[in-house]
Design a protein around this motif. Structure first.
Motif: not given
Length: 489
Positions: A146-150, A328-337
């Protein structure tokens, strides 16, 4: 702060799987409202029979409405239900799009554009919905999308508007927005249950009026300063109005028991730093989009331009939007790990490196686009991390309002970026066939300052406290929200 929970019937799993795509479509539609009118601006005086100065208000009206409506509607979403307020936003956007498309005159166009701008609250409210509905292990990727849609909507808006304008006429830009709005009004109740967490109480009318006045005046000074003159009476008056309104608003919010925006929560280190970074990342993103389209359209005789048409330059922006979605999945993966703090620092550093690269990648169109795409990737990673940091630092009862403020600060950052790029490109010029154009030195100034902004964002983000890794439990449960309102600071 009191909580009020409401039971709800379980929704079908298929509908639940559609929640994130529908929210992403909401976010993309919102950002398209601002970008799609840019190709129209040169022709609007002829199309509407207005002056060039009046035509700029078609863009400014949406900007001001989004800044004013986002914090107000986000607060109302926390109080009265997120789905309800999102439907209100979509209805206003649909009516505004139709009003602009009907060509009923300039006042109707401005009213329609303002109604379109009010839909900007869809993004922070939609992100806050995810906190209630998405399991923690899936929350990061969903928020990232959703953030990437900006950024994706901003990059897609230019070519999309050019194609619609050329083949279907300028009104098709607004009719298509109205059609999407109707579809979303029908879809949203099917995929989203009404929020169970509410913040009961009275609405802070005084705070809403003062904050709206401050935001309107500040954005007017920033967006119109170049036209009015930075030291002119209108610019100085609006800037002073913003300062006075803000000076009155802060003590009011600290005094009352149910403020529109909890400043004590906003002053917590994670929230405050993330909001400051939002301004800088917004500046970085918009500087990239504006400078890239300008550079691609510069005549080849300038020594660095490529002489592309508006349509061709707009199509070159598509890879930026696609890269933002893909990374954006890179950010999600980095945030989770490693935590959202690490993702925010990484994204800011990538953007800074991209700007440095743009100083040297100038010979071919693909080189310019490579630098622009790298910056876009960094912006996407940073944008995706900020809502996660906000949600991990505020009570569940004020999630929409907190994300709304963060969104407004991004808007302020993009507005500053737009004004700064215009000033910098006009500061150092060269003359070709009797016409002044920005020199490449002016673009160098844009790149260096934007790189400094991104690097400053990374430095600020380094002062964020470390957050615990995401839990596998569902974060939307009320008892979970009470326990995890904020990490230790």
């Amino acid at each position: 702060m009191p909580l009020r929970g409401k039971g709800r019937a379980s929704k079908p799993k298929a509908a639940g799987r559609l929640l994130v795509p529908v929210l992403c479509l909401c976010g993309t539609t919102v950002t398209l409202q601002q970008a799609t009118v840019v190709p129209l601006l040169p022709d609007l005086p002829r199309l509407l029979g207005i002056s060039v100065e009046d035509a700029s208000w078609v863009l400014t009206a949406t900007l001001l409405a989004s800044a004013v409506a986002t914090p107000v509607l986000s607060r109302l979403a926390d109080m009265f239900g997120k789905r309800r307020i999102m439907l209100v936003c979509l209805v206003m956007m649909t009516i505004g799009s139709a009003l602009a498309a009907l060509n009923l005159g300039f006042p109707a166009m401005i009213a329609g554009r303002a109604l379109q701008g009010s839909a900007a609250a869809l993004v922070p409210v939609g992100i806050s919905v995810l906190r209630e509905e998405i399991p923690a292990m899936k929350l990061g990727p969903a928020v990232a999308m959703i953030s990437a849609t900006l950024g994706f909507g901003s990059a897609l808006g230019l070519p999309l508007a050019g194609v619609l304008y050329e083949f279907l006429g300028w009104q098709s830009i607004f009719w298509s927005a109205a059609a999407v709005g109707i579809v979303l009004v029908a879809l949203l109740p099917l995929v989203m249950p009404e929020s169970r967490v509410r913040t009961p109480g009275t609405f802070d009318y005084g705070g809403a009026i003062l904050l709206s006045t401050a935001l309107t005046a500040a954005l007017l000074a920033l967006s119109k300063g170049g036209t009015w003159g930075w030291t002119s009476a209108p610019t100085l008056t609006t800037a002073l109005t913003a300062v006075v309104a803000l000076a009155l608003w802060v003590p009011l919010e600290l005094k009352i028991s149910q403020p529109m925006l909890d400043l004590r929560t906003s002053a917590r280190r994670p929230v405050l730093i993330t909001n400051l970074v939002a301004v800088l990342v917004g500046y970085s993103m918009y500087s990239n989009l504006l400078s890239t389209t300008q550079q691609l359209q510069m005549p080849g005789a300038a020594g660095y331009g490529f002489g592309l048409s508006v349509m061709a330059a707009g199509l070159c922006m598509v890879p930026i939007g696609l890269a933002m979605v893909l990374f954006t999945p890179v950010s999600a993966l980095s945030s989770r790990r490693y935590g959202a703090k690490t993702a925010l620092i990484m994204g800011s550093l990538v953007s800074a490196a991209g700007y440095v690269g743009r100083l040297f990648l100038t010979e071919e169109v693909w080189m310019v686009m490579l630098g622009a795409v790298v910056i876009g990737i960094g912006n996407a990673i940073a944008y995706a991390a900020m809502p996660i940091l906000i949600m991990g630092s505020v009570p569940v009862t004020v999630t929409a309002a907190a994300n709304g403020l963060n969104t407004v600060l991004r808007v302020i950052g993009t507005t500053i970026g737009s004004a700064a790029v215009a000033v910098l490109l006009a500061s150092t010029t060269l003359t070709l066939d009797g016409t002044e154009h920005p020199s490449f030195r002016a673009f160098e100034h844009v790149f260096w300052i934007a790189a400094a902004a991104a690097l400053t964002a990374a430095v600020l983000a380094s002062f964020l406290p470390r957050q615990r890794p995401a839990s596998t439990k569902k974060v939307g449960r009320i008892d979970q929200g009470i326990r995890n309102t904020a990490p230790a600071i």
